[in-house]
Scaffold this motif. Structure first.
Motif, PDB file in Angstrom:
ATOM      1  N   ALA A 117       0.827  -1.205   0.000  1.00 35.97           N
ATOM      2  CA  ALA A 117       0.000   0.000   0.000  1.00 35.97           C
ATOM      3  C   ALA A 117       0.867   1.262   0.000  1.00 35.97           C
ATOM      4  CB  ALA A 117      -0.918  -0.003   1.219  1.00 35.97           C
ATOM      5  N   HIS A 118       1.924   1.249   0.799  1.00 35.95           N
ATOM      6  CA  HIS A 118       2.835   2.397   0.835  1.00 35.95           C
ATOM      7  C   HIS A 118       3.510   2.584  -0.520  1.00 35.95           C
ATOM      8  CE1 HIS A 118       5.737   5.253   2.493  1.00 35.95           C
ATOM      9  NE2 HIS A 118       6.650   4.624   1.791  1.00 35.95           N
ATOM     10  N   THR A 119       3.949   1.490  -1.127  1.00 37.14           N
ATOM     11  CA  THR A 119       4.589   1.554  -2.439  1.00 37.14           C
ATOM     12  C   THR A 119       3.619   2.073  -3.488  1.00 37.14           C
ATOM     13  OG1 THR A 119       6.100  -0.247  -1.886  1.00 37.14           O
ATOM     14  CG2 THR A 119       5.710   0.168  -4.228  1.00 37.14           C
ATOM     15  N   HIS A 120       2.387   1.613  -3.430  1.00 34.03           N
ATOM     16  CA  HIS A 120       1.366   2.050  -4.373  1.00 34.03           C
ATOM     17  C   HIS A 120       1.154   3.558  -4.293  1.00 34.03           C
ATOM     18  CE1 HIS A 120      -2.865   2.714  -5.693  1.00 34.03           C
ATOM     19  NE2 HIS A 120      -2.542   1.828  -6.614  1.00 34.03           N
ATOM     20  N   ASP A 173       3.292   5.808  -3.144  1.00 35.11           N
ATOM     21  CA  ASP A 173       4.508   6.474  -3.605  1.00 35.11           C
ATOM     22  C   ASP A 173       4.578   6.479  -5.130  1.00 35.11           C
ATOM     23  OD1 ASP A 173       7.293   7.550  -3.061  1.00 35.11           O
ATOM     24  OD2 ASP A 173       7.792   5.779  -4.246  1.00 35.11           O
ATOM     25  N   LEU A 174       4.202   5.376  -5.753  1.00 29.46           N
ATOM     26  CA  LEU A 174       4.217   5.295  -7.216  1.00 29.46           C
ATOM     27  C   LEU A 174       3.226   6.272  -7.829  1.00 29.46           C
ATOM     28  CD1 LEU A 174       4.433   1.425  -7.607  1.00 29.46           C
ATOM     29  CD2 LEU A 174       6.212   3.065  -8.249  1.00 29.46           C
ATOM     30  N   ASP A 202       5.574   4.244 -18.613  1.00 26.34           N
ATOM     31  CA  ASP A 202       5.171   2.847 -18.737  1.00 26.34           C
ATOM     32  C   ASP A 202       5.657   2.018 -17.550  1.00 26.34           C
ATOM     33  OD1 ASP A 202       4.037   3.583 -21.099  1.00 26.34           O
ATOM     34  OD2 ASP A 202       5.485   2.568 -22.391  1.00 26.34           O
ATOM     35  N   LEU A 203       6.867   2.302 -17.062  1.00 33.56           N
ATOM     36  CA  LEU A 203       7.397   1.574 -15.915  1.00 33.56           C
ATOM     37  C   LEU A 203       6.564   1.847 -14.667  1.00 33.56           C
ATOM     38  CD1 LEU A 203       9.602  -0.180 -14.588  1.00 33.56           C
ATOM     39  CD2 LEU A 203      10.927   1.915 -14.256  1.00 33.56           C
ATOM     40  N   LEU A 204       6.236   3.115 -14.424  1.00 32.83           N
ATOM     41  CA  LEU A 204       5.431   3.460 -13.252  1.00 32.83           C
ATOM     42  C   LEU A 204       4.038   2.840 -13.340  1.00 32.83           C
ATOM     43  CD1 LEU A 204       6.459   7.195 -12.781  1.00 32.83           C
ATOM     44  CD2 LEU A 204       6.970   5.299 -11.225  1.00 32.83           C
TER      45      LEU A 204
END
Length: 210
Positions: free
Chosen positions: A120-123, A125-126, A163-165
């Motif tokens: 969730a934190h990574t999501h 941040d992305l 595209d990577l993000l």
């Protein structure tokens, strides 16, 4: 004599664009290179000094106010030759540092809530980085680009970054949905859901041209 690293060439590439102070160089590297070559601030600060010691950059004093000065780094002719040789050499295979995936790899050593919280934190941040990147592209379209003569290059890098993000955002959402179905993180093995996922990976895999 110490060898040049990929980080050395990354800094030489920035110095080839224009002279920078150590602070400016570090900030620009973190902004423009973080998806292709992420490095710590301390590492980026140290590299210009190393390049000066090796003769690939030089440093001079420049005014930074009424009484203060700052050190400004410039590429040398030897540095430009080294950068050109590197650009003409064969690149190393792609690498990706993605801590949420690393944590997921060891998820069976912790509990479900921990891995879900990390995802969730990574999501979040992305999503923030995606919004920042799109704002930057909009600024370029409006004529606000620090190096407009390089936009043909920056646009290709922006397409890769977008595209990577998006890939990482979509994967983090998918992984959270899957983990929500787990009763726990350890010992589940080949469940029917796991088998279905593995089969879908095989069935949906495109055939790539060599």
């Amino acid at each position: 004599m110490a060898e040049l690293t990929t980080t050395s060439y990354a800094i030489l590439g920035l110095l080839n664009i224009k002279p920078w102070s150590a602070y400016e160089l570090t900030q620009q590297a973190q902004r423009s290179l973080r998806y292709a070559w992420p490095k710590s601030e301390s590492h980026l600060y140290a590299e210009p000094k190393r390049l000066v010691h090796m003769g690939f950059a030089r440093v001079t004093e420049a005014p930074a106010g009424p009484v203060r000065t700052r050190q400004v780094y410039r590429i040398t002719a030897a540095g430009r030759r080294a950068l050109k040789r590197w650009l003409e050499s064969e690149p190393a295979p792609p690498q990706l540092e993605f801590e949420a995936v690393l944590r997921l790899f060891y998820a069976d050593a912790g509990d479900k809530d921990a891995v879900l919280a990390a995802l969730a934190h990574t999501h979040d941040d992305l999503h923030q980085r995606y919004a920042e990147g799109m704002s930057l592209v909009h600024a370029w379209l409006d004529g606000d680009a620090p190096f407009p003569e390089r936009l043909h290059i920056s646009a290709l890098v922006a397409a890769f970054t977008r595209d990577l993000l998006l890939l990482m955002i979509e994967w983090s959402e998918f992984a959270r949905r899957e983990i929500d179905q787990w009763p726990r993180t350890d010992g589940l093995g080949m469940t029917q859901r796991t088998r279905d996922l593995l089969q879908r990976i095989v069935d949906e895999a495109p055939i790539l041209d060599p």
